[in-house]
Scaffold this motif. Sequence first.
Motif, short mmCIF file in Angstrom:
data_model
loop_
_atom_site.label_atom_id
_atom_site.label_comp_id
_atom_site.label_asym_id
_atom_site.label_seq_id
_atom_site.Cartn_x
_atom_site.Cartn_y
_atom_site.Cartn_z
N ILE A 167 14.57 -4.98 -0.24
CA ILE A 167 14.21 -3.71 0.44
C ILE A 167 13.04 -3.83 0.69
CG2 ILE A 167 14.72 -1.48 0.59
CD1 ILE A 167 17.40 -1.92 -0.78
N ILE A 168 12.35 -3.72 1.58
CA ILE A 168 10.97 -3.63 1.60
C ILE A 168 10.00 -2.63 2.42
CG2 ILE A 168 10.70 -6.33 1.57
CD1 ILE A 168 9.86 -6.32 4.51
N TRP A 170 6.82 -0.25 4.10
CA TRP A 170 5.69 -0.45 5.41
C TRP A 170 4.35 -0.64 5.19
CZ3 TRP A 170 2.41 3.28 4.13
CH2 TRP A 170 2.67 4.23 3.46
N LYS A 194 16.14 -5.99 4.36
CA LYS A 194 16.00 -4.52 5.35
C LYS A 194 14.52 -4.42 5.28
CE LYS A 194 16.16 -0.08 4.39
NZ LYS A 194 14.97 0.23 5.04
N ALA A 196 11.16 -1.71 6.47
CA ALA A 196 11.14 -0.31 6.35
C ALA A 196 11.32 0.30 7.88
CB ALA A 196 9.75 0.24 5.79
N GLU A 197 11.81 1.66 7.84
CA GLU A 197 12.09 1.99 9.14
C GLU A 197 11.08 2.23 10.00
OE1 GLU A 197 13.03 2.97 6.22
OE2 GLU A 197 13.39 5.15 5.91
N GLN A 198 9.78 2.40 9.35
CA GLN A 198 8.35 2.89 9.87
C GLN A 198 7.89 1.40 10.55
OE1 GLN A 198 9.05 3.29 6.83
NE2 GLN A 198 8.79 5.60 6.38
N GLY A 227 16.87 4.00 4.68
CA GLY A 227 17.16 3.73 3.26
C GLY A 227 18.44 4.44 3.19
N GLY A 231 19.83 1.00 3.55
CA GLY A 231 19.39 0.49 2.03
C GLY A 231 20.24 0.48 1.00
N SER A 232 20.60 1.71 1.10
CA SER A 232 21.83 2.21 -0.28
C SER A 232 23.10 1.32 -0.06
CB SER A 232 22.07 3.70 -0.23
OG SER A 232 22.71 4.09 0.86
N PHE A 245 13.49 -5.03 -4.71
CA PHE A 245 13.07 -3.70 -4.07
C PHE A 245 11.53 -3.45 -4.27
CE2 PHE A 245 11.75 0.81 -4.72
CZ PHE A 245 12.08 1.21 -3.39
N SER A 248 8.72 3.25 -3.73
CA SER A 248 8.35 4.31 -4.43
C SER A 248 9.35 4.19 -5.86
CB SER A 248 8.42 5.50 -3.84
OG SER A 248 9.97 5.75 -3.29
N VAL A 251 12.75 5.94 -5.32
CA VAL A 251 13.82 5.12 -4.79
C VAL A 251 14.24 4.20 -5.77
CG1 VAL A 251 14.34 3.82 -2.61
CG2 VAL A 251 13.08 6.01 -2.40
N GLN A 254 16.99 5.01 -7.86
CA GLN A 254 18.17 5.20 -7.12
C GLN A 254 18.85 3.86 -7.04
OE1 GLN A 254 17.72 7.31 -3.33
NE2 GLN A 254 16.43 8.93 -4.27
N ILE A 255 17.93 2.73 -6.65
CA ILE A 255 18.36 1.35 -6.70
C ILE A 255 18.95 1.22 -7.86
CG2 ILE A 255 17.51 -0.98 -6.03
CD1 ILE A 255 17.00 0.59 -3.54
P1 ADP Z 1 8.06 5.69 1.09
O1 ADP Z 1 8.70 6.94 0.48
O2 ADP Z 1 6.73 5.50 1.07
O3 ADP Z 1 8.66 5.52 2.53
P2 ADP Z 1 10.37 4.24 0.11
O4 ADP Z 1 10.43 4.00 -1.43
O5 ADP Z 1 11.05 5.62 0.42
O6 ADP Z 1 8.73 4.63 0.40
O7 ADP Z 1 10.91 2.99 1.05
C1 ADP Z 1 10.70 1.96 0.69
C2 ADP Z 1 11.86 1.07 1.34
O8 ADP Z 1 13.02 1.76 0.53
C3 ADP Z 1 12.23 1.29 2.65
O9 ADP Z 1 12.81 -0.06 3.28
C4 ADP Z 1 13.35 2.47 2.74
O10 ADP Z 1 14.33 2.47 3.77
C5 ADP Z 1 14.08 2.00 1.54
N1 ADP Z 1 14.86 3.07 0.99
C6 ADP Z 1 14.43 4.42 0.88
N2 ADP Z 1 15.30 5.12 0.34
C7 ADP Z 1 16.36 4.31 -0.19
C8 ADP Z 1 17.52 4.31 -0.82
N3 ADP Z 1 18.09 5.61 -1.49
N4 ADP Z 1 18.36 3.19 -1.24
C9 ADP Z 1 17.92 1.78 -0.66
N5 ADP Z 1 16.70 1.82 -0.10
C10 ADP Z 1 16.06 2.91 0.25
#
Ligand code: ADP
Length: 498
Positions: A167-168, A170, A194, A196-198, A227, A231-232, A245, A248, A251, A254-255
Motif C-alpha cells: 500500500i503506497i 501519493w 494499491k 494512493a487514491e490521489q 484506503g 486498502g483495508s 505500507f 501516515s 494508518v 490500523q494496518i
Molecule cells: P494521507 O493521509 O497522507 O493520504 P495515508 O496514510 O492516509 O496518507 O495513505 C497512504 C496510503 O494508505 C494510501 O494508499 C491510502 O489509500 C492507504 N490507506 C488509508 N487508510 C487505509 C486503511 N485504513 N487501510 C489500508 N490502507 C489505507
Amino acid sequence: MSTNSLPLFQKFKLPNGVEYEQPLGLFINGEFVAGKEGKTFEVLNPATGQNSGFVHEATAVDVDIAVDAAEKAFYEGPWSRITPADRGKLLLKLADLFEENLTVLASIEAFDNGKAIQLAKGDIGACVGCLRYYGGWADKIHGKVIDTASDSFTYTKQEAIGVCGQIIPWNFPLLMWAWKIGPAIACGNTVVLKTAEQTPLGGLYAASLCKEAGFPPGVINIISGFGRTAGSAIASHMKIHKVAFTGSTPVGRQIMKAAADSNLKKVTLELGGKSPNIVCEDADIEKAVEWINFGIYYNGGQCCCAGSRIYVQDTIYDKVVAAFKKRAEENVVGNPFDEKTFQGAQVSQAQYDRIMKYIDIGKQEGAVVETGGVRHGDEGWFIKPTIFSHVTEDMRIMQEEIFGPVCSIAKFHDIEDVVAKGNGTQYGLASAVHTKSISTAMEISSKLRAGTVWVNCYNSLHWALPFGGYGESGIGRELGKEALRNYTQVKTVNINLA
Ligand code: ADP
C-alpha cells in the motif's frame, strides 16, 4: 460515472505536450479490467484543481480476485518455476523500460502529483536505479550451511513469502512503487499493490510496462482504490502473508491491527517523521542553508523525512535565520511543468487545508512567521515556503507532522541540548547535522534516535542504503540488502545422517 462509459484506456495529452495512452483499468492477472462493482473515481490536477480524468476503482471483491491471481501465479504458474536469474532479467528489463519511458513517466508524475518536473525526472531515475539494483540481487539471495553435529547436515533457505500486499502513498507515487515492487519480486513473491487514491495514473502506466517486460500474469497486480475499502481489504486478507505500507502513522497503526486481527501477516511500515536538521556554529553556513532549504522544501515538504525542525547553535542563529529566509524566498514555486520550478503544488485540497490549518495553529501558539504562511497564486494548491521562528518544543507545529512546505527554526546551546531536542518527538525517521568537526558529527550521529543521519547533506537517499524509522516512524527497513529480509522467510532443513 458508470463503468460502462469509462474505457480501459484513454489518450492523454499533458500540459508539456507529452501524449500517451493512459490505462484506466485495474491491472489484475496481466490485463486491465474494470472493477467488479462498476465504480470509478475522479483524478484531480493539483496545479489547477481541475479534473484530469477518471479511473476504475477496486473494492474488496477486486482485491480477492487479484489475490487469487497472485496466489495462483506463486504456486502454479511459470513464476513458481522461474530461476532466480530470470527473475533478475525481468526486473532489469523493467528498469530499461522505465529508462526508455522516463519523459512520459516523469510527466505523468508531475501531472498527477503536482510535483516539479525536474524532481519527477529525478524520481524516475531513482526508480530505474532501484529496479536495476534489485534485479541484480535476484540470484544472490541464499541461505547458509550450519554445522551442529557430525551426524547431521543443516542448511537454511531464504524462501519467498507468497502473496505480498503493498500500500503506497501519493508523495512519490512511482518511486514508492519501485521501492515496493523491486525487492518483493527479486525475492520471488507475487504482489497486489494499491496506489494512493490521489495519484493512480503513474502506477497504471508502470503496470503496462510490467506487461511489456514479460512478467507472467498474476505476478504483479496494480489496483487503484481507497484506503478504507481496497486498502483495508489488503491489510486484513487471509491469503496475503506480508503487507508493506508507506504512509501516515495513524494508518500504519490500523494496518498493524488489521494484520494482527487477521492472519498475523508480516508487517513493514514506513511512517511519518518530524526530523531535526542541526546546524552547528562551525558549519559552512552557506552550504548548510542550501541543505536546510532542500531538506524541507524538496517535494513541497511532502516527504516523510522532511527536515521540519531546524536547530541552529545560538551563536550563529540570527545570521542563519536571515540567510535561510532569503534563500526560501528565492525558491521558484509554481507550474510543475516549468523546468525552473523547484516547488510545485500540494497534492490535494485536503492536504492544502491541513497545511494551512497547521500554519494557523502555529500562529495561535505564538510562533512568528518569518516568511510565507500564505497561498501562492490563485488556482491549484500552492503554498509559499514557510518558516516559523520563536517556537518552543511543546508546540504542536514542533511535535506533529505537517507534510508541507512549513518548518520551524529554533536555537540550541550545546550538543547535550540539541540531542535532547532532536530526540524530543515520538518519531525517528531521519536527521541531519552540519558541522566541520568529524567528532561533533559522530557524537551527534550516534546520539540521535533516527533511522538515518545525514552529515553535511540532506535527503541523500540511495537504493543501496537502508531507509526506515525508529520509534513511531516505522518498522523494518526499505532499500538496500536489508529490504530482502522483508520479503523472505528462513526455512531450516535439518538432515539426520546417523
Ligand atoms: P494521507 O493521509 O497522507 O493520504 P495515508 O496514510 O492516509 O496518507 O495513505 C497512504 C496510503 O494508505 C494510501 O494508499 C491510502 O489509500 C492507504 N490507506 C488509508 N487508510 C487505509 C486503511 N485504513 N487501510 C489500508 N490502507 C489505507
